[in-house]
Scaffold this active site. Structure first.
Site, PDB file in Angstrom:
ATOM      1  CB  VAL A  38      -0.767  -0.171   1.522  1.00  0.00           C
ATOM      2  CG1 VAL A  38      -1.676   1.235   1.113  1.00  0.00           C
ATOM      3  CG2 VAL A  38      -1.819  -1.206   1.004  1.00  0.00           C
ATOM      4  CB  CYS A  62     -10.157  -2.591   0.706  1.00  0.00           C
ATOM      5  SG  CYS A  62      -9.715  -4.487   1.269  1.00  0.00           S
ATOM      6  N   GLY A 121      -4.072  -7.166  -0.690  1.00  0.00           N
ATOM      7  CA  GLY A 121      -4.873  -7.262   0.632  1.00  0.00           C
ATOM      8  C   GLY A 121      -4.617  -7.499   1.714  1.00  0.00           C
ATOM      9  CG  HIS A 172     -11.109  -6.451  -3.269  1.00  0.00           C
ATOM     10  ND1 HIS A 172      -9.279  -7.088  -2.860  1.00  0.00           N
ATOM     11  CD2 HIS A 172     -10.893  -6.140  -1.880  1.00  0.00           C
ATOM     12  CE1 HIS A 172      -9.089  -7.183  -1.895  1.00  0.00           C
ATOM     13  NE2 HIS A 172      -9.621  -6.571  -1.019  1.00  0.00           N
ATOM     14  CG  ASN A 200      -6.956  -5.271  -3.533  1.00  0.00           C
ATOM     15  OD1 ASN A 200      -6.609  -4.646  -4.686  1.00  0.00           O
ATOM     16  ND2 ASN A 200      -6.085  -5.551  -2.480  1.00  0.00           N
TER      17      ASN A 200
HETATM   18  O1  25A Z   1      -1.010  -7.701  10.717  1.00  0.00           O
HETATM   19  P1  25A Z   1      -0.509  -6.193  10.935  1.00  0.00           P
HETATM   20  O2  25A Z   1       0.267  -5.427  11.808  1.00  0.00           O
HETATM   21  O3  25A Z   1      -1.915  -4.862  11.306  1.00  0.00           O
HETATM   22  O4  25A Z   1      -0.568  -5.730   9.346  1.00  0.00           O
HETATM   23  C1  25A Z   1      -1.190  -5.997   8.521  1.00  0.00           C
HETATM   24  C2  25A Z   1      -1.025  -5.210   7.421  1.00  0.00           C
HETATM   25  O5  25A Z   1      -1.167  -4.692   5.835  1.00  0.00           O
HETATM   26  C3  25A Z   1      -1.350  -4.151   4.722  1.00  0.00           C
HETATM   27  C4  25A Z   1       1.045  -4.220   6.056  1.00  0.00           C
HETATM   28  O6  25A Z   1       1.157  -4.958   5.158  1.00  0.00           O
HETATM   29  C5  25A Z   1       0.025  -4.708   6.828  1.00  0.00           C
HETATM   30  O7  25A Z   1       1.660  -5.379   6.501  1.00  0.00           O
HETATM   31  N1  25A Z   1      -1.654  -3.128   5.339  1.00  0.00           N
HETATM   32  C6  25A Z   1      -2.712  -2.422   5.892  1.00  0.00           C
HETATM   33  N2  25A Z   1      -3.089  -1.173   5.301  1.00  0.00           N
HETATM   34  C7  25A Z   1      -3.245  -1.998   4.558  1.00  0.00           C
HETATM   35  C8  25A Z   1      -4.611  -1.273   3.993  1.00  0.00           C
HETATM   36  N3  25A Z   1      -5.235  -0.689   4.065  1.00  0.00           N
HETATM   37  C9  25A Z   1      -3.341  -3.295   4.215  1.00  0.00           C
HETATM   38  N4  25A Z   1      -2.956  -3.935   3.290  1.00  0.00           N
HETATM   39  C10 25A Z   1      -4.143  -4.150   2.565  1.00  0.00           C
HETATM   40  N5  25A Z   1      -4.944  -2.919   2.444  1.00  0.00           N
HETATM   41  P2  25A Z   1       2.129  -4.257   3.431  1.00  0.00           P
HETATM   42  O8  25A Z   1       3.441  -5.643   3.503  1.00  0.00           O
HETATM   43  O9  25A Z   1       1.334  -3.779   3.017  1.00  0.00           O
HETATM   44  O10 25A Z   1       2.931  -3.063   3.591  1.00  0.00           O
HETATM   45  C11 25A Z   1       3.776  -3.774   5.362  1.00  0.00           C
HETATM   46  C12 25A Z   1       4.513  -2.264   5.390  1.00  0.00           C
HETATM   47  O11 25A Z   1       4.193  -2.130   6.818  1.00  0.00           O
HETATM   48  C13 25A Z   1       5.816  -1.915   7.603  1.00  0.00           C
HETATM   49  N6  25A Z   1       6.159  -2.341   8.466  1.00  0.00           N
HETATM   50  C14 25A Z   1       6.690  -3.363   8.727  1.00  0.00           C
HETATM   51  N7  25A Z   1       6.201  -3.268  10.355  1.00  0.00           N
HETATM   52  C15 25A Z   1       6.523  -2.428  10.735  1.00  0.00           C
HETATM   53  C16 25A Z   1       7.110  -1.406   9.541  1.00  0.00           C
HETATM   54  N8  25A Z   1       6.838   0.022   9.423  1.00  0.00           N
HETATM   55  C17 25A Z   1       7.772   0.171  10.733  1.00  0.00           C
HETATM   56  N9  25A Z   1       8.042  -0.033  11.878  1.00  0.00           N
HETATM   57  C18 25A Z   1       7.605  -1.424  11.721  1.00  0.00           C
HETATM   58  N10 25A Z   1       7.561  -1.654  13.396  1.00  0.00           N
HETATM   59  C19 25A Z   1       6.981  -2.435   6.583  1.00  0.00           C
HETATM   60  O12 25A Z   1       7.910  -1.825   5.944  1.00  0.00           O
HETATM   61  C20 25A Z   1       6.158  -2.295   4.599  1.00  0.00           C
HETATM   62  O13 25A Z   1       6.160  -1.054   4.496  1.00  0.00           O
HETATM   63  P3  25A Z   1       9.495  -3.447   6.610  1.00  0.00           P
HETATM   64  O14 25A Z   1      10.726  -1.824   5.927  1.00  0.00           O
HETATM   65  O15 25A Z   1       9.287  -4.070   7.731  1.00  0.00           O
HETATM   66  O16 25A Z   1       9.001  -3.805   5.163  1.00  0.00           O
HETATM   67  C21 25A Z   1       9.908  -4.009   4.309  1.00  0.00           C
HETATM   68  C22 25A Z   1       9.852  -5.095   3.225  1.00  0.00           C
HETATM   69  O17 25A Z   1       9.555  -5.996   3.882  1.00  0.00           O
HETATM   70  C23 25A Z   1       8.450  -7.360   3.269  1.00  0.00           C
HETATM   71  N11 25A Z   1       8.490  -7.871   4.709  1.00  0.00           N
HETATM   72  C24 25A Z   1       7.373  -7.446   5.597  1.00  0.00           C
HETATM   73  N12 25A Z   1       6.740  -8.630   6.265  1.00  0.00           N
HETATM   74  C25 25A Z   1       7.635  -9.570   6.430  1.00  0.00           C
HETATM   75  C26 25A Z   1       9.159  -8.983   5.691  1.00  0.00           C
HETATM   76  N13 25A Z   1       9.917  -9.641   4.830  1.00  0.00           N
HETATM   77  C27 25A Z   1      10.774 -10.856   5.553  1.00  0.00           C
HETATM   78  N14 25A Z   1       9.813 -11.175   5.920  1.00  0.00           N
HETATM   79  C28 25A Z   1       8.505 -10.165   7.057  1.00  0.00           C
HETATM   80  N15 25A Z   1       8.643 -11.374   8.225  1.00  0.00           N
HETATM   81  C29 25A Z   1       7.512  -6.071   3.342  1.00  0.00           C
HETATM   82  O18 25A Z   1       6.762  -6.514   1.824  1.00  0.00           O
HETATM   83  C30 25A Z   1       8.551  -4.892   2.221  1.00  0.00           C
HETATM   84  O19 25A Z   1       8.422  -5.120   0.936  1.00  0.00           O
HETATM   85  O1  L14 Z   2      -7.986  -3.126   5.817  1.00  0.00           O
HETATM   86  O2  L14 Z   2      -6.790  -8.394   2.316  1.00  0.00           O
HETATM   87  O3  L14 Z   2      -9.337  -3.740   7.673  1.00  0.00           O
HETATM   88  O4  L14 Z   2      -5.781  -8.931   4.264  1.00  0.00           O
HETATM   89  C1  L14 Z   2      -7.324  -5.906   6.181  1.00  0.00           C
HETATM   90  C2  L14 Z   2      -7.441  -7.688   6.303  1.00  0.00           C
HETATM   91  C3  L14 Z   2      -7.744  -4.321   4.811  1.00  0.00           C
HETATM   92  C4  L14 Z   2      -7.173  -6.103   3.886  1.00  0.00           C
HETATM   93  C5  L14 Z   2      -8.436  -4.178   6.450  1.00  0.00           C
HETATM   94  C6  L14 Z   2      -6.613  -8.997   3.829  1.00  0.00           C
HETATM   95  C7  L14 Z   2      -7.705  -4.928   6.101  1.00  0.00           C
HETATM   96  C8  L14 Z   2      -7.017  -7.081   4.245  1.00  0.00           C
END
Ligand code: 25A
Ligand code: L14
Length: 342
Positions: A19, A135, A166, A248, A321
């Site tokens: 995102v 979304c 998503g 979606h 989405n």
């Molecule tokens: O479960 P949660 O914590 O509530 O998270 C929900 C997830 O939903 C997504 C988002 O995933 C999030 O991780 N999301 C959020 N809003 C959304 C929406 N409206 C949504 N999805 C749909 N609709 P994402 O992959 O899009 O983004 C992750 C981002 O969050 C940053 N992040 C995570 N932990 C953090 C953090 N930033 C600051 N402090 C923290 N503690 C993450 O940054 C990314 O920008 P990053 O630097 O951690 O990740 C960099 C690259 O690494 C990949 N990656 C993520 N997790 C892992 C990983 N690689 C290896 N192992 C992992 N466990 C990421 O894909 C990214 O490319």
């Molecule tokens: O924004 O598709 O609440 O797994 C969390 C679940 C976004 C989509 C939110 C998925 C959703 C996400």
């Protein structure tokens, strides 16, 4: 009202995610009046460079001190990070637009789709935070708002067909890996989802609640009521993960208070903000996920009367989405903020 030439300093928290990346894309495509662009993520990504308008910008650590001088902070780093850092960003003077579900049902925090309830943005002043809806709810309400305004909606029955993007970048990789392993005749493995997603459908998005629904399904119920400002509207949802990368799709059945014909709905939606009518089934023209990817509009088609009840309509609603469902909606909220509030 602020001058239209003013430049705005924006931070993106979660900039390296699916995102967050789309947010950069949307800021660029909509020629947002940007001053500074500050990219924030976890330690893992600090120093990594992301491209914006041909320039490389280094990612910095998301911390409580990272928001000095920022006007608008777009958050998409998961709910826990929003709870931890969004209040600090607001205290530093930024208006937060948060993509997670952390604040959506907080009565002091507005939940906004600009095509649906832009007036609610005014309430941001209390806490400095605006929530971006789920979304699936966003695209459904973009399609239903003109109908609700015209004849009133009593009840909504919706089934979703949701893309893996998503869940974030890791889920996209999981689907692609499973498809490649399948083609190579190798055994499939899964980590992100509890079952194989390639060539499958999972009636399971987010976690299960005591009432048998998933959190995703109840978001559609509660967020619809909040944004339509109507606690009496009936909503029941079944949310399903399908092996699609972007977009979606939703089968939406509504019961309206007064009669409206399919032709009238088509006319309404032809002129509705954010909607593109795609409804010529005799030519095989209807909304499809593969056509919505990268687009800003919500595609609506298969509009027909529900012949099983007096005042019923069926629609098929498709949107990207990651764009309208997340990044674009957040940037649109920021645009209203600049135009009318900050
Ligand atoms: O479960 P949660 O914590 O509530 O998270 C929900 C997830 O939903 C997504 C988002 O995933 C999030 O991780 N999301 C959020 N809003 C959304 C929406 N409206 C949504 N999805 C749909 N609709 P994402 O992959 O899009 O983004 C992750 C981002 O969050 C940053 N992040 C995570 N932990 C953090 C953090 N930033 C600051 N402090 C923290 N503690 C993450 O940054 C990314 O920008 P990053 O630097 O951690 O990740 C960099 C690259 O690494 C990949 N990656 C993520 N997790 C892992 C990983 N690689 C290896 N192992 C992992 N466990 C990421 O894909 C990214 O490319
Ligand atoms: O924004 O598709 O609440 O797994 C969390 C679940 C976004 C989509 C939110 C998925 C959703 C996400």
């Amino acid at each position: 009202m602020s001058q239209s030439t003013r430049k705005v300093n924006v931070a993106v928290a979660g900039a390296t995610g699916a995102v967050g990346g789309a947010m950069l894309d949307v800021l660029e495509r909509r020629n947002f009046p940007l001053g500074e662009l500050r990219l924030l993520a976890s330690e893992r990504s600090v120093g990594k460079k992301l491209k914006f308008k041909g320039e490389e910008i280094a990612v910095q650590l998301l911390s409580k001190d990272a928001f000095k001088g920022i006007d608008i902070a777009l958050f998409s780093a998961g709910g826990d990070r929003s709870l931890e850092f969004a209040p600090a960003a607001a205290a530093a003077g930024a208006v937060v637009v948060d993509n997670s579900s952390a604040f959506r049902m907080d009565p002091e925090i507005p939940l906004v789709v600009p095509e649906v309830n832009p007036h609610a943005i005014a309430q941001y002043k209390k806490r400095g935070i605006i929530a971006n809806p789920n979304c699936s709810t966003i695209q459904m309400l973009v399609a239903l708002k003109p109908i609700h305004d015209k004849v009133g909606i009593k009840r909504i029955v919706v089934s979703t067909y949701q893309a893996v993007s998503g869940t974030g970048a890791k889920a996209i990789e999981e689907l692609q890996q499973q498809v490649m392993d399948y083609a190579a005749g190798k055994p499939l493995t899964n980590k992100v989802y509890p079952h194989q997603i390639a060539f499958n459908c999972l009636p399971h998005i987010d976690s299960f609640l005591d009432n048998g629904y998933t959190k995703e399904e109840m978001k559609m119920v509660n967020e619809t009521r909040k944004m339509f400002e109507d606690q009496t509207i009936g909503v029941t949802a079944t949310t399903v993960r399908v092996p699609v990368v972007y977009g979606h799709s939703e089968s939406v059945n509504i019961e309206t208070k007064a009669k409206i014909t399919a032709a009238e709905v088509r006319e309404l939606l032809r002129n509705a903000p954010g909607v593109k009518l795609v409804d010529e089934p005799s030519k095989c023209i209807y909304p499809m996920a593969i056509d919505c990817a990268g687009k800003f509009e919500t595609l609506v088609g298969r509009i027909r009367e529900d012949e099983s009840i007096a005042n019923g309509i069926n629609l098929w609603v498709v949107a990207d989405n990651i764009l309208k469902g997340a990044a674009l909606n957040a940037v649109q909220i920021a645009e209203v903020l600049i135009r009318e509030y900050i």
